[in-house]
Design a protein around this motif. Structure first.
Motif, mmCIF file in Angstrom:
data_model
loop_
_atom_site.group_PDB
_atom_site.id
_atom_site.type_symbol
_atom_site.label_atom_id
_atom_site.label_comp_id
_atom_site.label_asym_id
_atom_site.label_seq_id
_atom_site.Cartn_x
_atom_site.Cartn_y
_atom_site.Cartn_z
ATOM 1 N N HIS A 1 3.842 0.418 -4.374
ATOM 2 C CA HIS A 1 3.341 0.602 -5.731
ATOM 3 C C HIS A 1 2.473 1.860 -5.842
ATOM 4 O O HIS A 1 1.940 2.146 -6.922
ATOM 5 N N ILE A 2 2.313 2.572 -4.747
ATOM 6 C CA ILE A 2 1.529 3.811 -4.727
ATOM 7 C C ILE A 2 2.489 4.999 -4.677
ATOM 8 O O ILE A 2 3.472 4.960 -3.927
ATOM 9 N N PRO A 3 2.249 6.050 -5.467
ATOM 10 C CA PRO A 3 3.118 7.237 -5.382
ATOM 11 C C PRO A 3 3.219 7.732 -3.942
ATOM 12 O O PRO A 3 2.221 7.712 -3.204
ATOM 13 N N PRO A 4 4.405 8.135 -3.515
ATOM 14 C CA PRO A 4 4.599 8.527 -2.117
ATOM 15 C C PRO A 4 3.595 9.551 -1.604
ATOM 16 O O PRO A 4 3.149 9.465 -0.442
ATOM 17 N N GLU A 5 3.218 10.508 -2.452
ATOM 18 C CA GLU A 5 2.307 11.560 -1.984
ATOM 19 C C GLU A 5 0.886 11.035 -1.776
ATOM 20 O O GLU A 5 0.066 11.703 -1.134
ATOM 21 N N LYS A 6 0.563 9.850 -2.304
ATOM 22 C CA LYS A 6 -0.771 9.270 -2.153
ATOM 23 C C LYS A 6 -0.763 8.022 -1.263
ATOM 24 O O LYS A 6 -1.784 7.389 -1.079
ATOM 25 N N ARG A 7 0.384 7.693 -0.738
ATOM 26 C CA ARG A 7 0.560 6.440 -0.019
ATOM 27 C C ARG A 7 0.149 6.568 1.444
ATOM 28 O O ARG A 7 0.709 7.379 2.182
ATOM 29 N N PRO A 8 -0.849 5.775 1.899
ATOM 30 C CA PRO A 8 -1.203 5.831 3.319
ATOM 31 C C PRO A 8 -0.131 5.136 4.150
ATOM 32 O O PRO A 8 0.571 4.249 3.660
ATOM 33 N N PRO A 9 0.026 5.518 5.417
ATOM 34 C CA PRO A 9 0.973 4.804 6.279
ATOM 35 C C PRO A 9 0.595 3.328 6.361
ATOM 36 O O PRO A 9 -0.597 2.995 6.380
ATOM 37 N N PRO A 10 1.586 2.433 6.405
ATOM 38 C CA PRO A 10 1.270 1.004 6.475
ATOM 39 C C PRO A 10 0.363 0.645 7.650
ATOM 40 O O PRO A 10 -0.499 -0.235 7.526
ATOM 41 N N GLN A 11 0.547 1.352 8.770
ATOM 42 C CA GLN A 11 -0.281 1.054 9.939
ATOM 43 C C GLN A 11 -1.757 1.370 9.660
ATOM 44 O O GLN A 11 -2.651 0.634 10.083
ATOM 45 N N MET A 12 -2.007 2.460 8.924
ATOM 46 C CA MET A 12 -3.384 2.816 8.587
ATOM 47 C C MET A 12 -3.945 1.843 7.544
ATOM 48 O O MET A 12 -5.073 1.349 7.666
ATOM 49 N N PHE A 13 -3.153 1.567 6.544
ATOM 50 C CA PHE A 13 -3.511 0.637 5.473
ATOM 51 C C PHE A 13 -3.921 -0.708 6.076
ATOM 52 O O PHE A 13 -4.997 -1.246 5.803
ATOM 53 N N SER A 14 -3.054 -1.260 6.911
ATOM 54 C CA SER A 14 -3.322 -2.580 7.494
ATOM 55 C C SER A 14 -4.488 -2.525 8.477
ATOM 56 O O SER A 14 -5.266 -3.482 8.581
ATOM 57 N N ALA A 15 -4.639 -1.408 9.202
ATOM 58 C CA ALA A 15 -5.743 -1.284 10.150
ATOM 59 C C ALA A 15 -7.087 -1.301 9.433
ATOM 60 O O ALA A 15 -8.067 -1.875 9.938
ATOM 61 N N ARG B 1 0.162 -8.401 14.284
ATOM 62 C CA ARG B 1 -0.148 -7.148 13.586
ATOM 63 C C ARG B 1 0.956 -6.766 12.607
ATOM 64 O O ARG B 1 0.687 -6.229 11.525
ATOM 65 N N SER B 2 2.200 -7.082 12.957
ATOM 66 C CA SER B 2 3.322 -6.671 12.107
ATOM 67 C C SER B 2 3.328 -7.404 10.771
ATOM 68 O O SER B 2 3.820 -6.867 9.769
ATOM 69 N N VAL B 3 2.770 -8.618 10.723
ATOM 70 C CA VAL B 3 2.722 -9.346 9.454
ATOM 71 C C VAL B 3 1.839 -8.612 8.461
ATOM 72 O O VAL B 3 2.216 -8.394 7.302
ATOM 73 N N LEU B 4 0.669 -8.185 8.907
ATOM 74 C CA LEU B 4 -0.239 -7.456 8.026
ATOM 75 C C LEU B 4 0.337 -6.090 7.661
ATOM 76 O O LEU B 4 0.188 -5.623 6.529
ATOM 77 N N GLU B 5 1.020 -5.452 8.605
ATOM 78 C CA GLU B 5 1.642 -4.164 8.312
ATOM 79 C C GLU B 5 2.747 -4.321 7.269
ATOM 80 O O GLU B 5 2.916 -3.463 6.393
ATOM 81 N N GLN B 6 3.497 -5.422 7.332
ATOM 82 C CA GLN B 6 4.536 -5.665 6.337
ATOM 83 C C GLN B 6 3.925 -5.894 4.961
ATOM 84 O O GLN B 6 4.419 -5.378 3.950
ATOM 85 N N ALA B 7 2.825 -6.655 4.921
ATOM 86 C CA ALA B 7 2.136 -6.884 3.648
ATOM 87 C C ALA B 7 1.625 -5.570 3.076
ATOM 88 O O ALA B 7 1.707 -5.328 1.862
ATOM 89 N N ALA B 8 1.106 -4.693 3.938
ATOM 90 C CA ALA B 8 0.620 -3.389 3.485
ATOM 91 C C ALA B 8 1.771 -2.518 2.999
ATOM 92 O O ALA B 8 1.642 -1.802 1.996
ATOM 93 N N ALA B 9 2.899 -2.563 3.701
ATOM 94 C CA ALA B 9 4.057 -1.761 3.292
ATOM 95 C C ALA B 9 4.572 -2.218 1.930
ATOM 96 O O ALA B 9 4.911 -1.393 1.072
ATOM 97 N N ASP B 10 4.620 -3.533 1.714
ATOM 98 C CA ASP B 10 5.079 -4.057 0.423
ATOM 99 C C ASP B 10 4.170 -3.587 -0.704
ATOM 100 O O ASP B 10 4.637 -3.164 -1.766
ATOM 101 N N LEU B 11 2.878 -3.675 -0.472
ATOM 102 C CA LEU B 11 1.927 -3.274 -1.499
ATOM 103 C C LEU B 11 1.923 -1.757 -1.687
ATOM 104 O O LEU B 11 1.779 -1.251 -2.800
ATOM 105 N N GLY B 12 2.119 -1.029 -0.593
ATOM 106 C CA GLY B 12 2.111 0.424 -0.656
ATOM 107 C C GLY B 12 3.225 1.009 -1.496
ATOM 108 O O GLY B 12 3.126 2.161 -1.962
#
Length: 205
Positions: free
Chosen positions: A143-157, A130-141
């Motif tokens: 590029h999203i403004p902080p106020e619009k950025r979903p948590p990596p755990q939600m993004f990857s889920a 699960r952490s691999v996908l969460e890391q990929a989501a965090a890296d991509l996230g």
């Protein structure tokens, strides 16, 4: 049935391999320890030197599946670098590839009813995948403004759920679920729609 035996000396792994074969053939609830022992070429009593019961045997198959899955996901993520978008999309495709190449492991992991917290080893293997996908989501996230950025755990889920749905409905050859498009195309387009919604891809047209 020809007995496969365990002349290599690793009875524990021979039993896991027998269980994986039976899981593919009959499902996680469709075989007994006696059948697994027979396929491995040993007596049922020998199984209990390594596993307390059928669920323990399936849990070991699931743990090994998560370990393979984590390695596959990590390889896909690394192969997509240095682009965060390419790495993220590669992990989604890796999900489909794993389900097709390792159906016994996949069923043991996701369809057997064995919880990931059954043992510390199983929980750790699941967490690493699960952490691999969460890391990929965090890296991509990033590029999203902080106020619009979903948590990596939600993004990857969200992507995990989408990948799992495509596998279950259209990549496992289940009766009556023939896909109108290849599963890879369904997943890629779904991920594309999701990423456009987050502003990570330009609008179509």
């Amino acid at each position: 049935m020809v007995k496969r035996g365990y002349h290599h000396g690793n009875l524990r792994q021979a039993l896991v391999e027998s269980a994986l074969s039976l899981i593919e053939e009959k499902g996680p609830a469709g075989f007994t320890l006696s059948e697994a022992a027979k396929q491995a070429g040993v007596t049922p009593a020998a199984v209990y030197r390594h596993f307390a019961g059928r669920e323990d045997l399936i849990a070991e198959a699931a743990k090994q599946g998560y370990e393979i899955f984590a390695d596959v996901m990590q390889f896909a993520y690394d192969s997509g670098q240095p682009s965060a978008l390419a790495a993220f999309e590669a992990t989604g495709r890796a999900y489909l590839a794993f389900a097709r190449k390792h159906p016994g492991h996949y069923i043991a992991m996701f369809e057997s009813g064995i919880g990931v917290n059954r043992s510390p080893e199983l929980a750790a293997a699941s967490s690493r995948a699960r952490s691999v996908l969460e890391q990929a989501a965090a890296d991509l996230g990033r590029h999203i403004p902080p106020e619009k950025r979903p948590p990596p755990q939600m993004f990857s889920a969200h992507i995990w759920a989408m990948s799992h749905g495509v596998v279950e409905l259209f990549a496992r050859n289940s009766p009556g679920t023939r896909a109108p498009f290849p599963p890879e195309d369904l997943l890629e387009s779904g991920i594309g729609i999701y990423l456009r919604g987050l502003g990570l891809l330009p609008p179509d047209g």
